[in-house]
Each structure stands twice: as structure tokens, then as C-alpha cells.
Design an enzyme around this catalytic site. Sequence first.
Site, PDB file in Angstrom:
ATOM      1  N   SER A  34     -13.221  87.466  23.069  1.00 34.68           N
ATOM      2  CA  SER A  34     -14.210  85.593  22.208  1.00 34.68           C
ATOM      3  C   SER A  34     -12.811  85.534  22.457  1.00 34.68           C
ATOM      4  O   SER A  34     -13.316  83.836  22.054  1.00 34.68           O
ATOM      5  CB  SER A  34     -14.629  85.987  21.040  1.00 34.68           C
ATOM      6  OG  SER A  34     -13.759  86.513  20.478  1.00 34.68           O
ATOM      7  N   THR A  35     -11.750  85.960  22.299  1.00 38.93           N
ATOM      8  CA  THR A  35     -11.031  84.898  22.281  1.00 38.93           C
ATOM      9  C   THR A  35     -10.233  83.862  23.397  1.00 38.93           C
ATOM     10  O   THR A  35      -9.855  82.940  23.849  1.00 38.93           O
ATOM     11  CB  THR A  35      -9.249  85.645  21.475  1.00 38.93           C
ATOM     12  OG1 THR A  35     -10.054  85.956  20.381  1.00 38.93           O
ATOM     13  CG2 THR A  35      -8.784  84.377  21.001  1.00 38.93           C
ATOM     14  N   ALA A  89      -6.244  90.455  21.727  1.00 38.13           N
ATOM     15  CA  ALA A  89      -5.448  91.751  21.645  1.00 38.13           C
ATOM     16  C   ALA A  89      -7.067  92.057  20.808  1.00 38.13           C
ATOM     17  O   ALA A  89      -7.445  91.128  20.030  1.00 38.13           O
ATOM     18  CB  ALA A  89      -3.898  91.951  21.151  1.00 38.13           C
ATOM     19  N   LYS A 100      -5.547  97.006  22.723  1.00 39.23           N
ATOM     20  CA  LYS A 100      -6.607  96.462  23.440  1.00 39.23           C
ATOM     21  C   LYS A 100      -7.512  97.357  24.161  1.00 39.23           C
ATOM     22  O   LYS A 100      -7.633  98.183  24.297  1.00 39.23           O
ATOM     23  CB  LYS A 100      -5.766  95.357  24.558  1.00 39.23           C
ATOM     24  CG  LYS A 100      -5.361  94.427  24.407  1.00 39.23           C
ATOM     25  CD  LYS A 100      -4.483  93.593  25.804  1.00 39.23           C
ATOM     26  CE  LYS A 100      -5.859  93.476  26.568  1.00 39.23           C
ATOM     27  NZ  LYS A 100      -6.919  92.629  25.770  1.00 39.23           N
ATOM     28  N   GLU A 109      -7.235  94.849  32.681  1.00 39.18           N
ATOM     29  CA  GLU A 109      -5.995  94.171  31.802  1.00 39.18           C
ATOM     30  C   GLU A 109      -5.551  94.837  32.260  1.00 39.18           C
ATOM     31  O   GLU A 109      -4.033  93.530  31.887  1.00 39.18           O
ATOM     32  CB  GLU A 109      -6.609  94.237  30.501  1.00 39.18           C
ATOM     33  CG  GLU A 109      -8.201  92.525  30.050  1.00 39.18           C
ATOM     34  CD  GLU A 109      -8.892  93.347  28.627  1.00 39.18           C
ATOM     35  OE1 GLU A 109      -9.515  92.546  28.035  1.00 39.18           O
ATOM     36  OE2 GLU A 109      -8.139  94.212  28.296  1.00 39.18           O
TER      37      GLU A 109
HETATM   38  C1  5RP Z   1     -11.462  93.241  25.440  1.00 40.65           C
HETATM   39  C2  5RP Z   1      -9.784  93.314  24.801  1.00 40.65           C
HETATM   40  C3  5RP Z   1     -10.087  92.023  24.266  1.00 40.65           C
HETATM   41  O1  5RP Z   1      -8.740  91.237  24.312  1.00 40.65           O
HETATM   42  C4  5RP Z   1     -10.278  92.564  23.239  1.00 40.65           C
HETATM   43  O2  5RP Z   1     -10.836  93.453  22.771  1.00 40.65           O
HETATM   44  C5  5RP Z   1      -9.721  90.733  21.763  1.00 40.65           C
HETATM   45  O3  5RP Z   1     -11.041  91.080  22.143  1.00 40.65           O
HETATM   46  P1  5RP Z   1     -11.200  89.349  21.048  1.00 40.65           P
HETATM   47  O4  5RP Z   1     -11.161  88.401  21.887  1.00 40.65           O
HETATM   48  O5  5RP Z   1     -13.241  89.199  21.308  1.00 40.65           O
HETATM   49  O6  5RP Z   1     -11.524  89.806  18.954  1.00 40.65           O
HETATM   50  O7  5RP Z   1      -9.219  93.782  25.280  1.00 40.65           O
HETATM   51  O8  5RP Z   1     -11.157  94.703  26.719  1.00 40.65           O
END
Ligand code: 5RP
Length: 228
Positions: A34-35, A89, A100, A109
Site C-alpha cells: 500500500s505504500t 517495509a 518485509k 523484492e
Molecule cells: C510486500 C512488502 C511490502 O513492502 C510490505 O508488506 C509493506 O506493505 P505496506 O506498504 O502495505 O504496509 O514487503 O511483500
Amino acid sequence: MKTKSDFDKEKQLAAKEAVKLIRDNMIVGLGTGSTAYYAIIEIGERIKEGLKIKAVATSKETERLAVSLNIELIDIKNIDVIDITIDGADEFNSDLIMIKGGGGALFREKIVLSLTRKKIIISDSSKKVEILGKFKVPIEAVPFASSYVMKQITIAGGSSKLRMKEGREFLTDQGNYIIDADFGPINDPETLAMTLNNIEGVLAHGLFIGLVDQIIMGHGDTTKIFEK
Ligand code: 5RP
């Protein structure tokens, strides 16, 4: 207490700041989650204004989003180096060690960050922790080895759960399982990472060590930078 919408604003702020680092002709690694989503949307806006880049996606989900925004994708197999990657992250500490893989894209990633010259992580203020481990460590395991891997996690002092989605095993983009492992507070992430690296059947684990140059964290109406 901060609300989800406060955290969303912080994510957006961090994403905008990170995207400013992108220049014409760069190869850009696009994160997942989501980020990272906000960063990809912002890159889409810059492309409308004439920015010329090529990108590598860390998941099929990100690939679809990039295509919808006219971001040109290239095959990672054909490149030696990625100029900049922007990803999210789940947790990070003051040594910039991260957990992650909450979205299950940890393998791609890790490969994308490992090929990247400038590794940028963006987050809201909830992701900075004193001690890692509140967020369970995602572990991508080959399905055939999953019960073996779970046993080894127990031997290493953790407990684990196979990630499920809609009543079935969650499958990664590589067709593998995700095992979410709880080790309690992780005081020695390096040793734990080595232990997990040595388990047969583990394709990748969610401890990311030495895989970030700068973390841009949204904090209220501003951003904080963490770097080594
Ligand atoms: C996906 C990841 C994302 O970067 C991590 O889960 C953070 O997600 P969000 O930005 O939704 O909090 O590692 O595999």
C-alpha cells in the site's frame, strides 16, 4: 492516536518525496504494497508530465498497476543494474534492518533490491520499531518442503503458520507457500537470518539486512530520513 487515514497521508508524503529522486532514463524498481502503491501512482503522474523511465516490478500486482499507468516495464532477466528502487517495509529498526514480505512479494523484492544502486524504502511512522519481531517473519517455502521448513522453524525457537487466503494456501507469484514465523522479539536478526538461509526449501525470508540506503518515513505533516 493516529488513524488509518493519518498513516495513509504519511505513506503518500514519503512516496512523493522518494519519487523526486527519479530522473529521466533511469531503470526503476517498483515495490509492492500500500505504500509502494502511492509511489507508483506518483510515477504515473510524472510520466504524464513527460518523465521517461523503464521499470521492473516486484509482483504481478505491481505489474498490472504499472501497465495501467503507462509505465514501461522491462524484463529483469535482461538488466544488470537497477538505478533506484522504491519499496515499503513492514518493520524497520535503527540499524535499518527490515522485515518485509507482508504482501508475499519478498523473494522478488529481495532480488530487485539486490540489483539496485539506490535502495529507497518508504513508510509511515508505525513501521519504526525498537526491536523487530512484532510483525511475523514471512518465509517463502517450496510447497514440497513446507512441513520440513515449519519443523526447522520450531527447532530454531519459533512458531509458524502457513498463510491462507480464501480457505486455500496463499500462493506467491512463484507458486510457493508463505509461512509466517513468530520468533518473539528478534534481538539478533543477523544470526536468525543465517539460520533461515540454511533451511533447505526456503526460497527467501523476510529479514532484509543491508538492503536499504535510505528510509523516508512520513511523520505527521513532514518526513524523516534514516540512513546509514
Ligand atoms: C510486500 C512488502 C511490502 O513492502 C510490505 O508488506 C509493506 O506493505 P505496506 O506498504 O502495505 O504496509 O514487503 O511483500
